[in-house]
Design a protein around this motif. Structure first.
Motif, PDB file in Angstrom:
ATOM      1  N   VAL A   1     -17.978  21.619 -45.839  1.00 21.50           N
ATOM      2  CA  VAL A   1     -18.197  20.826 -44.628  1.00 21.50           C
ATOM      3  C   VAL A   1     -19.292  21.479 -43.805  1.00 21.50           C
ATOM      4  O   VAL A   1     -19.595  22.660 -43.963  1.00 21.50           O
ATOM      5  CB  VAL A   1     -16.913  20.691 -43.771  1.00 21.50           C
ATOM      6  N   ASP A   2     -19.886  20.675 -42.898  1.00 24.89           N
ATOM      7  CA  ASP A   2     -20.863  21.251 -41.985  1.00 24.89           C
ATOM      8  C   ASP A   2     -20.144  21.679 -40.705  1.00 24.89           C
ATOM      9  O   ASP A   2     -18.936  21.488 -40.561  1.00 24.89           O
ATOM     10  CB  ASP A   2     -22.025  20.292 -41.721  1.00 24.89           C
ATOM     11  N   ALA A   3     -20.885  22.247 -39.776  1.00 29.79           N
ATOM     12  CA  ALA A   3     -20.280  22.792 -38.556  1.00 29.79           C
ATOM     13  C   ALA A   3     -19.731  21.701 -37.638  1.00 29.79           C
ATOM     14  O   ALA A   3     -18.972  22.000 -36.725  1.00 29.79           O
ATOM     15  CB  ALA A   3     -21.289  23.648 -37.800  1.00 29.79           C
ATOM     16  N   ARG A   4     -20.068  20.466 -37.909  1.00 30.01           N
ATOM     17  CA  ARG A   4     -19.527  19.356 -37.110  1.00 30.01           C
ATOM     18  C   ARG A   4     -18.312  18.709 -37.785  1.00 30.01           C
ATOM     19  O   ARG A   4     -17.766  17.750 -37.279  1.00 30.01           O
ATOM     20  CB  ARG A   4     -20.617  18.339 -36.850  1.00 30.01           C
ATOM     21  N   GLY A   5     -17.944  19.233 -38.943  1.00 32.92           N
ATOM     22  CA  GLY A   5     -16.765  18.733 -39.641  1.00 32.92           C
ATOM     23  C   GLY A   5     -17.047  17.660 -40.671  1.00 32.92           C
ATOM     24  O   GLY A   5     -16.116  17.141 -41.291  1.00 32.92           O
ATOM     25  N   LYS A   6     -18.299  17.330 -40.883  1.00 30.74           N
ATOM     26  CA  LYS A   6     -18.658  16.307 -41.863  1.00 30.74           C
ATOM     27  C   LYS A   6     -18.436  16.860 -43.268  1.00 30.74           C
ATOM     28  O   LYS A   6     -18.922  17.941 -43.605  1.00 30.74           O
ATOM     29  CB  LYS A   6     -20.110  15.896 -41.681  1.00 30.74           C
ATOM     30  N   LEU A   7     -17.711  16.124 -44.079  1.00 34.19           N
ATOM     31  CA  LEU A   7     -17.462  16.526 -45.459  1.00 34.19           C
ATOM     32  C   LEU A   7     -18.748  16.341 -46.259  1.00 34.19           C
ATOM     33  O   LEU A   7     -19.258  15.235 -46.391  1.00 34.19           O
ATOM     34  CB  LEU A   7     -16.330  15.694 -46.063  1.00 34.19           C
ATOM     35  N   LEU A   8     -19.264  17.446 -46.764  1.00 33.62           N
ATOM     36  CA  LEU A   8     -20.508  17.409 -47.538  1.00 33.62           C
ATOM     37  C   LEU A   8     -20.239  17.313 -49.029  1.00 33.62           C
ATOM     38  O   LEU A   8     -21.014  16.725 -49.772  1.00 33.62           O
ATOM     39  CB  LEU A   8     -21.346  18.664 -47.261  1.00 33.62           C
ATOM     40  N   ARG A   9     -19.132  17.920 -49.470  1.00 30.97           N
ATOM     41  CA  ARG A   9     -18.812  17.946 -50.897  1.00 30.97           C
ATOM     42  C   ARG A   9     -17.324  18.141 -51.070  1.00 30.97           C
ATOM     43  O   ARG A   9     -16.722  18.969 -50.397  1.00 30.97           O
ATOM     44  CB  ARG A   9     -19.554  19.097 -51.557  1.00 30.97           C
TER      45      ARG A   9
ATOM     46  N   VAL B   1      -6.686  18.275 -47.127  1.00 29.77           N
ATOM     47  CA  VAL B   1      -6.841  18.443 -45.681  1.00 29.77           C
ATOM     48  C   VAL B   1      -6.837  19.931 -45.318  1.00 29.77           C
ATOM     49  O   VAL B   1      -7.677  20.397 -44.538  1.00 29.77           O
ATOM     50  CB  VAL B   1      -5.725  17.692 -44.916  1.00 29.77           C
ATOM     51  N   GLU B   2      -5.918  20.687 -45.899  1.00 29.59           N
ATOM     52  CA  GLU B   2      -5.832  22.126 -45.632  1.00 29.59           C
ATOM     53  C   GLU B   2      -7.111  22.849 -46.049  1.00 29.59           C
ATOM     54  O   GLU B   2      -7.630  23.692 -45.320  1.00 29.59           O
ATOM     55  CB  GLU B   2      -4.631  22.718 -46.370  1.00 29.59           C
ATOM     56  N   ILE B   3      -7.637  22.495 -47.211  1.00 28.64           N
ATOM     57  CA  ILE B   3      -8.859  23.128 -47.703  1.00 28.64           C
ATOM     58  C   ILE B   3     -10.049  22.731 -46.831  1.00 28.64           C
ATOM     59  O   ILE B   3     -10.905  23.569 -46.511  1.00 28.64           O
ATOM     60  CB  ILE B   3      -9.110  22.761 -49.187  1.00 28.64           C
ATOM     61  N   ALA B   4     -10.109  21.475 -46.412  1.00 23.88           N
ATOM     62  CA  ALA B   4     -11.197  21.032 -45.529  1.00 23.88           C
ATOM     63  C   ALA B   4     -11.135  21.753 -44.185  1.00 23.88           C
ATOM     64  O   ALA B   4     -12.172  22.123 -43.622  1.00 23.88           O
ATOM     65  CB  ALA B   4     -11.139  19.519 -45.328  1.00 23.88           C
ATOM     66  N   GLN B   5      -9.919  21.989 -43.669  1.00 25.11           N
ATOM     67  CA  GLN B   5      -9.780  22.730 -42.410  1.00 25.11           C
ATOM     68  C   GLN B   5     -10.240  24.181 -42.572  1.00 25.11           C
ATOM     69  O   GLN B   5     -10.891  24.733 -41.682  1.00 25.11           O
ATOM     70  CB  GLN B   5      -8.331  22.675 -41.919  1.00 25.11           C
ATOM     71  N   ALA B   6      -9.910  24.789 -43.697  1.00 24.00           N
ATOM     72  CA  ALA B   6     -10.360  26.161 -43.953  1.00 24.00           C
ATOM     73  C   ALA B   6     -11.883  26.200 -44.067  1.00 24.00           C
ATOM     74  O   ALA B   6     -12.526  27.115 -43.550  1.00 24.00           O
ATOM     75  CB  ALA B   6      -9.714  26.700 -45.226  1.00 24.00           C
ATOM     76  N   ALA B   7     -12.461  25.200 -44.708  1.00 26.13           N
ATOM     77  CA  ALA B   7     -13.918  25.122 -44.824  1.00 26.13           C
ATOM     78  C   ALA B   7     -14.546  24.929 -43.441  1.00 26.13           C
ATOM     79  O   ALA B   7     -15.607  25.497 -43.149  1.00 26.13           O
ATOM     80  CB  ALA B   7     -14.322  23.986 -45.763  1.00 26.13           C
ATOM     81  N   MET B   8     -13.874  24.171 -42.579  1.00 28.28           N
ATOM     82  CA  MET B   8     -14.376  23.962 -41.217  1.00 28.28           C
ATOM     83  C   MET B   8     -14.380  25.273 -40.433  1.00 28.28           C
ATOM     84  O   MET B   8     -15.325  25.558 -39.690  1.00 28.28           O
ATOM     85  CB  MET B   8     -13.523  22.912 -40.502  1.00 28.28           C
ATOM     86  N   ARG B   9     -13.343  26.092 -40.615  1.00 29.85           N
ATOM     87  CA  ARG B   9     -13.318  27.395 -39.949  1.00 29.85           C
ATOM     88  C   ARG B   9     -14.479  28.263 -40.446  1.00 29.85           C
ATOM     89  O   ARG B   9     -15.128  28.957 -39.673  1.00 29.85           O
ATOM     90  CB  ARG B   9     -11.980  28.093 -40.173  1.00 29.85           C
ATOM     91  N   GLU B  10     -14.762  28.204 -41.737  1.00 28.21           N
ATOM     92  CA  GLU B  10     -15.889  28.952 -42.298  1.00 28.21           C
ATOM     93  C   GLU B  10     -17.215  28.441 -41.736  1.00 28.21           C
ATOM     94  O   GLU B  10     -18.102  29.225 -41.423  1.00 28.21           O
ATOM     95  CB  GLU B  10     -15.900  28.853 -43.826  1.00 28.21           C
TER      96      GLU B  10
END
Length: 167
Positions: free
Chosen positions: A43-51, A70-79
């Protein structure tokens, strides 16, 4: 003491740097995956799912797949958030970045209260001494080298993931 010209130049440089913050945040991203490597999200820093990548075996997760994504996307958002703050800190400095964190109400994940603080130096040294004592090897690479032991064996057991940095 700074002259008026120097103060104006500093103010302009800071203004230009602040204008680049949006550009830096737009380039920030984060990637995370589950422990079994069945789901990976970027995801990007705005939360947009890139891949979003799903292993063929992810179909076997059934009803657990959605919450896992959802859990993995949230972890990616924190990163991605941390990546953004890291980039901003390089440009504006730690103090200005901390001020931005305070203004947005979104602290850097590395500063989160529930973040694992990692291993203390003392704990690392104690565990290292136990590990090396159990293996019957010297306590330091210098001792290993001076006693004829292979220094590489010492460093092969070192886990860099045991170290932690806020940035």
């Amino acid at each position: 003491m700074s002259t008026t010209r120097q103060l104006i130049a500093q103010a302009r440089a800071r203004e230009e740097a602040m204008a680049r913050v949006d550009e830096l945040l737009a380039s920030a991203s984060g990637t995370a995956h589950d422990i079994d490597n069945q789901v990976e999200a970027t995801v990007d820093a705005r939360g947009k799912l890139l891949r979003l990548w799903l292993a063929p075996s992810a179909v076997n997760l059934g009803d657990r797949l959605g919450p896992l994504v959802v859990e993995i996307a949230q972890a990616a958002m924190r990163e991605a958030t941390q990546d953004g703050y890291n980039k901003v800190a390089l440009l504006l400095g730690e103090d200005m970045t901390f001020m931005i964190e305070q203004m947005t109400g979104l602290p850097a994940p590395a500063r989160a209260e529930d973040d694992d603080p990692g291993m203390t130096v003392e704990e690392f040294q104690r565990l290292r001494a136990e590990r090396l004592g159990a293996a019957g090897t010297p306590a330091s690479p210098a001792t290993a080298a001076s006693s004829g032991e292979d220094e590489d064996a010492y460093w092969e057991s070192f886990d860099p993931a045991s170290l932690r940095s806020d940035r």
